[in-house]
Design a protein around this motif. Structure first.
Motif, PDB file in Angstrom:
ATOM      1  N   UNK A  15       0.832  -1.203   0.000  1.00  0.00           N
ATOM      2  CA  UNK A  15       0.000   0.000   0.000  1.00  0.00           C
ATOM      3  C   UNK A  15       0.867   1.253   0.000  1.00  0.00           C
ATOM      4  N   UNK A  16       0.339   2.282  -0.621  1.00  0.00           N
ATOM      5  CA  UNK A  16       0.937   3.614  -0.634  1.00  0.00           C
ATOM      6  C   UNK A  16      -0.195   4.560  -0.257  1.00  0.00           C
ATOM      7  N   UNK A  17      -0.159   5.060   0.980  1.00  0.00           N
ATOM      8  CA  UNK A  17      -1.249   5.895   1.474  1.00  0.00           C
ATOM      9  C   UNK A  17      -0.945   7.372   1.223  1.00  0.00           C
ATOM     10  N   UNK A  18      -1.881   8.029   0.552  1.00  0.00           N
ATOM     11  CA  UNK A  18      -1.806   9.483   0.389  1.00  0.00           C
ATOM     12  C   UNK A  18      -3.235  10.005   0.480  1.00  0.00           C
ATOM     13  N   UNK A  19      -3.463  10.826   1.455  1.00  0.00           N
ATOM     14  CA  UNK A  19      -4.802  11.347   1.723  1.00  0.00           C
ATOM     15  C   UNK A  19      -5.735  10.213   2.115  1.00  0.00           C
ATOM     16  N   UNK A  20      -6.892  10.136   1.522  1.00  0.00           N
ATOM     17  CA  UNK A  20      -7.887   9.160   1.946  1.00  0.00           C
ATOM     18  C   UNK A  20      -8.871   9.819   2.889  1.00  0.00           C
ATOM     19  N   UNK A  21      -9.822   9.060   3.315  1.00  0.00           N
ATOM     20  CA  UNK A  21     -10.883   9.612   4.141  1.00  0.00           C
ATOM     21  C   UNK A  21     -10.845   8.974   5.514  1.00  0.00           C
ATOM     22  N   UNK A  22     -11.996   8.977   6.193  1.00  0.00           N
ATOM     23  CA  UNK A  22     -12.067   8.372   7.523  1.00  0.00           C
ATOM     24  C   UNK A  22     -11.984   6.851   7.396  1.00  0.00           C
ATOM     25  N   UNK A  23     -11.069   6.235   8.104  1.00  0.00           N
ATOM     26  CA  UNK A  23     -10.922   4.779   8.146  1.00  0.00           C
ATOM     27  C   UNK A  23     -10.948   4.121   6.759  1.00  0.00           C
ATOM     28  N   UNK A  24     -10.059   4.512   5.860  1.00  0.00           N
ATOM     29  CA  UNK A  24     -10.112   3.967   4.501  1.00  0.00           C
ATOM     30  C   UNK A  24      -9.853   2.467   4.450  1.00  0.00           C
ATOM     31  N   UNK A  25     -10.598   1.801   3.581  1.00  0.00           N
ATOM     32  CA  UNK A  25     -10.497   0.356   3.401  1.00  0.00           C
ATOM     33  C   UNK A  25      -9.449   0.027   2.341  1.00  0.00           C
ATOM     34  N   UNK A  26      -8.556  -0.901   2.671  1.00  0.00           N
ATOM     35  CA  UNK A  26      -7.695  -1.483   1.659  1.00  0.00           C
ATOM     36  C   UNK A  26      -8.525  -2.534   0.923  1.00  0.00           C
ATOM     37  N   UNK A  27      -9.167  -3.420   1.708  1.00  0.00           N
ATOM     38  CA  UNK A  27     -10.109  -4.375   1.126  1.00  0.00           C
ATOM     39  C   UNK A  27     -11.137  -4.780   2.173  1.00  0.00           C
ATOM     40  N   UNK A  28     -12.226  -5.325   1.693  1.00  0.00           N
ATOM     41  CA  UNK A  28     -13.238  -5.918   2.559  1.00  0.00           C
ATOM     42  C   UNK A  28     -13.907  -7.045   1.792  1.00  0.00           C
ATOM     43  N   UNK A  29     -14.011  -8.178   2.447  1.00  0.00           N
ATOM     44  CA  UNK A  29     -14.665  -9.354   1.876  1.00  0.00           C
ATOM     45  C   UNK A  29     -15.846  -9.679   2.776  1.00  0.00           C
ATOM     46  N   UNK A  30     -17.057  -9.390   2.297  1.00  0.00           N
ATOM     47  CA  UNK A  30     -18.271  -9.610   3.077  1.00  0.00           C
ATOM     48  C   UNK A  30     -18.695 -11.060   3.012  1.00  0.00           C
ATOM     49  N   UNK A  31     -19.281 -11.532   4.102  1.00  0.00           N
ATOM     50  CA  UNK A  31     -19.909 -12.843   4.069  1.00  0.00           C
ATOM     51  C   UNK A  31     -21.133 -12.739   3.163  1.00  0.00           C
ATOM     52  N   UNK A  32     -21.609 -13.869   2.666  1.00  0.00           N
ATOM     53  CA  UNK A  32     -22.723 -13.881   1.718  1.00  0.00           C
ATOM     54  C   UNK A  32     -23.911 -13.079   2.252  1.00  0.00           C
ATOM     55  N   UNK A  33     -24.192 -13.179   3.534  1.00  0.00           N
ATOM     56  CA  UNK A  33     -25.319 -12.444   4.113  1.00  0.00           C
ATOM     57  C   UNK A  33     -24.915 -11.046   4.587  1.00  0.00           C
ATOM     58  N   UNK A  34     -23.704 -10.612   4.240  1.00  0.00           N
ATOM     59  CA  UNK A  34     -23.202  -9.279   4.599  1.00  0.00           C
ATOM     60  C   UNK A  34     -23.227  -9.013   6.092  1.00  0.00           C
ATOM     61  N   UNK A  70       0.786  -0.386  17.507  1.00  0.00           N
ATOM     62  CA  UNK A  70       2.131  -0.195  18.042  1.00  0.00           C
ATOM     63  C   UNK A  70       3.064   0.446  17.028  1.00  0.00           C
ATOM     64  N   UNK A  71       2.691   0.407  15.759  1.00  0.00           N
ATOM     65  CA  UNK A  71       3.547   0.972  14.715  1.00  0.00           C
ATOM     66  C   UNK A  71       2.675   1.475  13.576  1.00  0.00           C
ATOM     67  N   UNK A  72       2.308   2.762  13.578  1.00  0.00           N
ATOM     68  CA  UNK A  72       1.469   3.301  12.504  1.00  0.00           C
ATOM     69  C   UNK A  72       2.161   3.230  11.139  1.00  0.00           C
ATOM     70  N   UNK A  73       1.342   3.171  10.097  1.00  0.00           N
ATOM     71  CA  UNK A  73       1.824   3.121   8.720  1.00  0.00           C
ATOM     72  C   UNK A  73       2.043   4.554   8.235  1.00  0.00           C
ATOM     73  N   UNK A  74       3.285   4.922   7.913  1.00  0.00           N
ATOM     74  CA  UNK A  74       3.544   6.275   7.407  1.00  0.00           C
ATOM     75  C   UNK A  74       2.978   6.474   6.005  1.00  0.00           C
ATOM     76  N   UNK A  75       2.546   7.681   5.723  1.00  0.00           N
ATOM     77  CA  UNK A  75       2.022   8.026   4.403  1.00  0.00           C
ATOM     78  C   UNK A  75       3.171   8.323   3.441  1.00  0.00           C
ATOM     79  N   UNK A  76       2.815   8.373   2.165  1.00  0.00           N
ATOM     80  CA  UNK A  76       3.698   8.789   1.080  1.00  0.00           C
ATOM     81  C   UNK A  76       4.924   7.895   0.883  1.00  0.00           C
TER      82      UNK A  76
END
Length: 168
Positions: A15-34, A70-76
């Motif tokens: 991942x390469x984070x630049x900007x984004x919004x509140x709690x941005x998703x890298x991915x999400x895999x929903x169960x069939x019934x969500x 314990x270790x945040x992901x730095x941007x850019x």
């Protein structure tokens, strides 16, 4: 619908984070019934560094939350994030750039049914505040818990040496 997750699960992504919004998703895999699923998000709204969190489980049941606070992901800059979920034992691990930054235990996590489930990369729905700002590359899913050696291999490897056993 070729992703058939039941029980243990792992992911690997650059991942390469630049900007984004509140709690941005890298991915999400929903169960069939969500109601429940696997998710990888960045917490907060900072454009300097964000904490990484992964989740696994059913709504209203056992839910395994992995926090890499314990270790945040730095941007850019590019960073490798891997998760390893052992569904049978309820143990989850999260890695940043090959280093273990979070482990959690919640007991046995119920089997999840993901055959035909929706996979979202970069957001989970239009008009939500969790859109990804930046780049996502080399996203892999595995139908088993990866070992720390395999995570290190994914972090340092070229694409020719990526473990394929147990991958989707």
């Amino acid at each position: 619908n070729s992703i058939g997750v039941q029980g243990s699960f792992s992911s690997s992504v650059w991942v390469y984070m630049e900007n984004g919004s509140c709690n941005p998703r890298v991915y999400e895999l929903h169960e069939v019934l969500n109601c429940g699923g696997y998710t990888l998000i960045m917490n907060g709204t900072s454009n300097i560094a964000r904490d990484v969190t992964a989740g696994y489980g059913k709504c209203g049941g056992n839910y395994l939350t992995l926090s890499g606070n314990s270790k945040p992901v730095p941007a850019l800059s590019w960073h490798h994030i891997a998760t390893s979920m052992d569904g049978a034992n309820g143990v989850g691990k999260i890695y940043l750039d090959g280093e273990l930054i979070g482990t959690t235990y919640s007991g046995t996590v119920p089997q999840l049914n993901y055959y035909g489930a929706s996979l979202y990369i970069g957001n989970i729905a239009p008009y939500r505040c969790d859109w990804w700002g930046g780049k996502i590359d080399d996203l892999f899913f595995f139908n088993r818990a990866l070992t720390s050696c395999e995570v290190q291999q994914l972090y340092t490897a070229t694409s020719a040496s990526i473990p394929t056993s147990g991958s989707f």
